[in-house]
Scaffold this motif. Structure first.
Motif, PDB file in Angstrom:
ATOM      1  N   GLN A  39      30.943   1.033 200.575  1.00 30.45           N
ATOM      2  CA  GLN A  39      29.896   1.240 201.570  1.00 30.45           C
ATOM      3  C   GLN A  39      29.367   2.679 201.520  1.00 30.45           C
ATOM      4  OE1 GLN A  39      30.358   0.269 206.046  1.00 30.45           O
ATOM      5  NE2 GLN A  39      30.842   2.451 205.887  1.00 30.45           N
ATOM      6  N   GLU A  40      30.289   3.643 201.477  1.00 27.46           N
ATOM      7  CA  GLU A  40      29.881   5.050 201.474  1.00 27.46           C
ATOM      8  C   GLU A  40      29.154   5.425 200.186  1.00 27.46           C
ATOM      9  OE1 GLU A  40      30.275   7.133 204.307  1.00 27.46           O
ATOM     10  OE2 GLU A  40      30.553   5.043 204.943  1.00 27.46           O
ATOM     11  N   GLN A  41      29.595   4.853 199.071  1.00 25.18           N
ATOM     12  CA  GLN A  41      28.909   5.132 197.811  1.00 25.18           C
ATOM     13  C   GLN A  41      27.504   4.538 197.800  1.00 25.18           C
ATOM     14  OE1 GLN A  41      31.496   3.826 194.594  1.00 25.18           O
ATOM     15  NE2 GLN A  41      32.466   5.826 194.511  1.00 25.18           N
ATOM     16  N   LYS A  42      27.345   3.371 198.431  1.00 22.31           N
ATOM     17  CA  LYS A  42      26.022   2.758 198.531  1.00 22.31           C
ATOM     18  C   LYS A  42      25.088   3.647 199.363  1.00 22.31           C
ATOM     19  CE  LYS A  42      23.050  -0.729 198.185  1.00 22.31           C
ATOM     20  NZ  LYS A  42      21.932  -0.242 198.996  1.00 22.31           N
ATOM     21  N   LYS A  43      25.601   4.235 200.441  1.00 23.66           N
ATOM     22  CA  LYS A  43      24.798   5.139 201.256  1.00 23.66           C
ATOM     23  C   LYS A  43      24.333   6.337 200.430  1.00 23.66           C
ATOM     24  CE  LYS A  43      27.099   4.301 205.733  1.00 23.66           C
ATOM     25  NZ  LYS A  43      27.919   4.958 206.775  1.00 23.66           N
ATOM     26  N   ILE A  44      25.266   6.909 199.679  1.00 26.21           N
ATOM     27  CA  ILE A  44      24.931   8.058 198.845  1.00 26.21           C
ATOM     28  C   ILE A  44      23.907   7.669 197.790  1.00 26.21           C
ATOM     29  CG2 ILE A  44      25.851   9.708 197.163  1.00 26.21           C
ATOM     30  CD1 ILE A  44      28.492   9.619 198.745  1.00 26.21           C
ATOM     31  N   SER A  45      24.132   6.495 197.172  1.00 23.95           N
ATOM     32  CA  SER A  45      23.203   6.011 196.154  1.00 23.95           C
ATOM     33  C   SER A  45      21.798   5.852 196.709  1.00 23.95           C
ATOM     34  CB  SER A  45      23.696   4.679 195.588  1.00 23.95           C
ATOM     35  OG  SER A  45      22.743   4.110 194.719  1.00 23.95           O
ATOM     36  N   ASP A  46      21.685   5.317 197.900  1.00 26.47           N
ATOM     37  CA  ASP A  46      20.360   5.122 198.516  1.00 26.47           C
ATOM     38  C   ASP A  46      19.672   6.459 198.762  1.00 26.47           C
ATOM     39  OD1 ASP A  46      20.690   2.389 198.496  1.00 26.47           O
ATOM     40  OD2 ASP A  46      21.312   2.244 200.597  1.00 26.47           O
ATOM     41  N   ARG A  47      20.447   7.467 199.204  1.00 24.92           N
ATOM     42  CA  ARG A  47      19.855   8.787 199.433  1.00 24.92           C
ATOM     43  C   ARG A  47      19.403   9.424 198.117  1.00 24.92           C
ATOM     44  NH1 ARG A  47      24.116   9.364 203.378  1.00 24.92           N
ATOM     45  NH2 ARG A  47      25.354  10.644 201.950  1.00 24.92           N
ATOM     46  N   GLN A 103      12.542  15.716 182.328  1.00 16.95           N
ATOM     47  CA  GLN A 103      13.060  15.383 183.660  1.00 16.95           C
ATOM     48  C   GLN A 103      12.709  13.949 184.027  1.00 16.95           C
ATOM     49  OE1 GLN A 103      11.406  18.458 186.194  1.00 16.95           O
ATOM     50  NE2 GLN A 103      13.236  19.718 186.021  1.00 16.95           N
ATOM     51  N   LYS A 104      11.491  13.543 183.737  1.00 17.36           N
ATOM     52  CA  LYS A 104      11.067  12.170 184.038  1.00 17.36           C
ATOM     53  C   LYS A 104      11.918  11.162 183.262  1.00 17.36           C
ATOM     54  CE  LYS A 104       7.187   8.970 183.429  1.00 17.36           C
ATOM     55  NZ  LYS A 104       7.551   8.160 184.603  1.00 17.36           N
ATOM     56  N   ARG A 105      12.170  11.450 181.987  1.00 19.11           N
ATOM     57  CA  ARG A 105      12.977  10.544 181.163  1.00 19.11           C
ATOM     58  C   ARG A 105      14.391  10.399 181.736  1.00 19.11           C
ATOM     59  NH1 ARG A 105      16.616  10.966 177.199  1.00 19.11           N
ATOM     60  NH2 ARG A 105      16.490  13.249 177.205  1.00 19.11           N
ATOM     61  N   GLN A 106      14.990  11.520 182.118  1.00 18.28           N
ATOM     62  CA  GLN A 106      16.351  11.462 182.634  1.00 18.28           C
ATOM     63  C   GLN A 106      16.411  10.823 184.016  1.00 18.28           C
ATOM     64  OE1 GLN A 106      18.563  15.147 182.196  1.00 18.28           O
ATOM     65  NE2 GLN A 106      17.436  15.681 180.343  1.00 18.28           N
ATOM     66  N   ILE A 107      15.424  11.113 184.861  1.00 16.79           N
ATOM     67  CA  ILE A 107      15.403  10.504 186.197  1.00 16.79           C
ATOM     68  C   ILE A 107      15.204   9.003 186.103  1.00 16.79           C
ATOM     69  CG2 ILE A 107      14.103  10.364 188.360  1.00 16.79           C
ATOM     70  CD1 ILE A 107      13.606  13.379 188.098  1.00 16.79           C
ATOM     71  N   ASP A 108      14.363   8.552 185.184  1.00 19.45           N
ATOM     72  CA  ASP A 108      14.177   7.113 184.981  1.00 19.45           C
ATOM     73  C   ASP A 108      15.509   6.443 184.640  1.00 19.45           C
ATOM     74  OD1 ASP A 108      11.473   7.052 185.530  1.00 19.45           O
ATOM     75  OD2 ASP A 108      10.859   7.299 183.441  1.00 19.45           O
ATOM     76  N   MET A 109      16.322   7.102 183.815  1.00 22.80           N
ATOM     77  CA  MET A 109      17.630   6.557 183.436  1.00 22.80           C
ATOM     78  C   MET A 109      18.564   6.517 184.642  1.00 22.80           C
ATOM     79  SD  MET A 109      18.104   8.520 179.762  1.00 22.80           S
ATOM     80  CE  MET A 109      19.832   8.087 179.655  1.00 22.80           C
ATOM     81  N   ILE A 110      18.559   7.572 185.454  1.00 20.31           N
ATOM     82  CA  ILE A 110      19.424   7.624 186.643  1.00 20.31           C
ATOM     83  C   ILE A 110      19.046   6.531 187.632  1.00 20.31           C
ATOM     84  CG2 ILE A 110      20.049   9.006 188.668  1.00 20.31           C
ATOM     85  CD1 ILE A 110      19.672  11.496 186.870  1.00 20.31           C
ATOM     86  N   VAL A 111      17.745   6.397 187.885  1.00 20.96           N
ATOM     87  CA  VAL A 111      17.264   5.379 188.825  1.00 20.96           C
ATOM     88  C   VAL A 111      17.644   3.984 188.351  1.00 20.96           C
ATOM     89  CG1 VAL A 111      15.199   4.286 189.770  1.00 20.96           C
ATOM     90  CG2 VAL A 111      15.397   6.779 189.757  1.00 20.96           C
ATOM     91  N   LYS A 112      17.482   3.730 187.055  1.00 18.70           N
ATOM     92  CA  LYS A 112      17.846   2.425 186.501  1.00 18.70           C
ATOM     93  C   LYS A 112      19.341   2.157 186.671  1.00 18.70           C
ATOM     94  CE  LYS A 112      17.822  -0.284 182.239  1.00 18.70           C
ATOM     95  NZ  LYS A 112      17.535  -0.285 180.777  1.00 18.70           N
ATOM     96  N   TYR A 113      20.166   3.175 186.397  1.00 21.04           N
ATOM     97  CA  TYR A 113      21.621   3.028 186.523  1.00 21.04           C
ATOM     98  C   TYR A 113      22.019   2.728 187.964  1.00 21.04           C
ATOM     99  CZ  TYR A 113      26.504   4.481 186.958  1.00 21.04           C
ATOM    100  OH  TYR A 113      27.844   4.530 187.270  1.00 21.04           O
ATOM    101  N   LEU A 114      21.477   3.493 188.912  1.00 16.26           N
ATOM    102  CA  LEU A 114      21.861   3.307 190.311  1.00 16.26           C
ATOM    103  C   LEU A 114      21.394   1.967 190.854  1.00 16.26           C
ATOM    104  CD1 LEU A 114      21.139   6.882 191.731  1.00 16.26           C
ATOM    105  CD2 LEU A 114      23.356   5.845 191.305  1.00 16.26           C
ATOM    106  N   LYS A 115      20.221   1.521 190.449  1.00 16.18           N
ATOM    107  CA  LYS A 115      19.710   0.225 190.916  1.00 16.18           C
ATOM    108  C   LYS A 115      20.563  -0.921 190.382  1.00 16.18           C
ATOM    109  CE  LYS A 115      15.228  -0.447 190.963  1.00 16.18           C
ATOM    110  NZ  LYS A 115      13.804  -0.429 190.518  1.00 16.18           N
TER     111      LYS A 115
END
Length: 362
Positions: free
Chosen positions: A159-167, A347-359
């Motif tokens: 639950q707490e990790q999901k909260k962090i992920s959403d932020r 930065q855009k390339r790396q952020i796209d990867m992070i967003v994909k991973y977290l989703k």
């Protein structure tokens, strides 16, 4: 909608640690006997209290690996870290094992173990051995049978990790919007093989930076606690050595690069906020204040690490003579638009990867 879990939703009980967990000595490895191998090595965990205890990624010759899904701790730093993969350890290290430990329960237990030794004075001179820890008590949530409630621990951390992920996702989505807006302005007409095609020239520091100033000496004894970052010669934490409130007889800067003159010589970081510069660092200011441009230039300045060392510092005369290679519009004019475009694209390339991973993960 799933009901939110609170630590007060369950009963807790103190257990003697040795009645629940097994504690093992680790086989000690010494850094001098190890070879760094970031591609095909294992984690080398030591008595550090940062980076999850990670010292390096190394090759290993012995057959003894500490098992995955265990919690390590050191005799002197007295901190606990969970490890999802097999690892090896330095001297005076132990690991804690239980068949129920996974990546979620392990992280819950790390906090519980830290609390179990609070105020006990363990550290240098009084090491936390496996025997000493096993005799202590740990407070854990319990189920209806008064046994450790493993499911609650796991669900709470998820639950707490999901909260962090959403932020984090929300933060990066906003950052992506800003990056995309800037890229529309900066993007070159033809970006194919742009690193190869781009013209680069050797430029003198004093022609690129309009302000080059060494910081002022401020001893630990004279530092007053506060909120302003104090930048010194550290190669970690963006060069921040302390947070202070001193305003007299200090040298402040903002939107500048900090370059370590001694210690971790050549370490260079972009400092967007107001900060105080120590005498072990030099402030370098570009006329261009864009974060992306400063990050690009900082990477190239950092190459001075290859030229200088602990025994050969960057003094004021040497830095005035320094040169480095930059992308240019003509022979003497740095191409700041290109630098900004390049960093924003990365930065855009790396952020796209992070967003994909977290989703996908959460």
């Amino acid at each position: 909608m799933t009901k939110e879990l609170y630590l007060t939703d369950t009963e807790w009980k103190s257990f003697k640690i040795k009645e629940i967990f097994k504690i093992f000595n680790t086989t000690p490895y010494h850094k001098k006997d190890l070879v760094t191998n970031h591609n095909n090595g294992v984690q080398y965990i030591t008595r550090k209290s940062i980076n999850n205890g990670l010292e390096d990624i190394v090759e290993y010759k012995k057959n003894t690996l500490n098992p995955k899904r265990t919690i390590s701790f050191g005799a002197e730093n007295t901190d606990f870290f969970y490890h999802d993969q097999p690892y090896i350890c330095g001297n005076k290290m132990y690991y804690i094992s239980h068949k129920k430990i996974n990546r979620y329960i392990g992280k819950f237990l790390v906090s519980a173990f830290r609390k179990s030794i609070e105020g006990c004075g363990f550290g240098y001179g009084k090491g936390l051995t496996g025997t000493r820890l096993s005799e202590r008590y740990i407070s854990l949530p319990i189920d209806s049978n008064s046994e450790p409630n493993w499911k609650f621990m796991e669900d709470y951390i998820k639950q707490e990790q999901k909260k962090i992920s959403d932020r984090v996702l929300n933060f990066y989505r906003k950052k992506l919007n800003k990056i995309n807006g800037k890229l529309k302005v900066l993007e070159p007409a033809n970006n194919s093989d742009i690193l190869i095609d781009k013209k680069w020239e050797v430029l003198n520091f004093k022609h690129v930076f309009y302000d080059i100033k060494r910081g002022k000496r401020l001893t630990k004894a004279n530092q007053i606690d506060g909120d302003t970052p104090y930048i010194s010669s550290s190669a970690i934490n963006n060069g921040v050595d302390n947070f202070i409130s001193n305003s007299a007889k200090v040298r402040k800067s903002k939107n500048s690069l900090s370059l370590a003159n001694s210690g971790s010589v050549g370490a260079c970081f972009y400092q967007p906020y107001e900060h105080v510069v120590s005498d072990h660092a030099t402030s370098l200011k570009l006329k261009n204040t864009e974060e992306s441009v400063n990050l690009f230039v900082a990477t190239l300045v950092k190459r001075l690490e290859e030229k200088y060392s602990f025994n050969r510092e960057i003094n004021d005369k040497r830095i005035q003579r320094e040169k480095f290679v930059l992308p240019v519009k003509n022979k003497i004019t740095p191409d700041y638009d290109y630098m900004g475009w390049y960093v924003l694209t990365e930065q855009k390339r790396q952020i796209d990867m992070i967003v994909k991973y977290l989703k996908e993960k959460y």
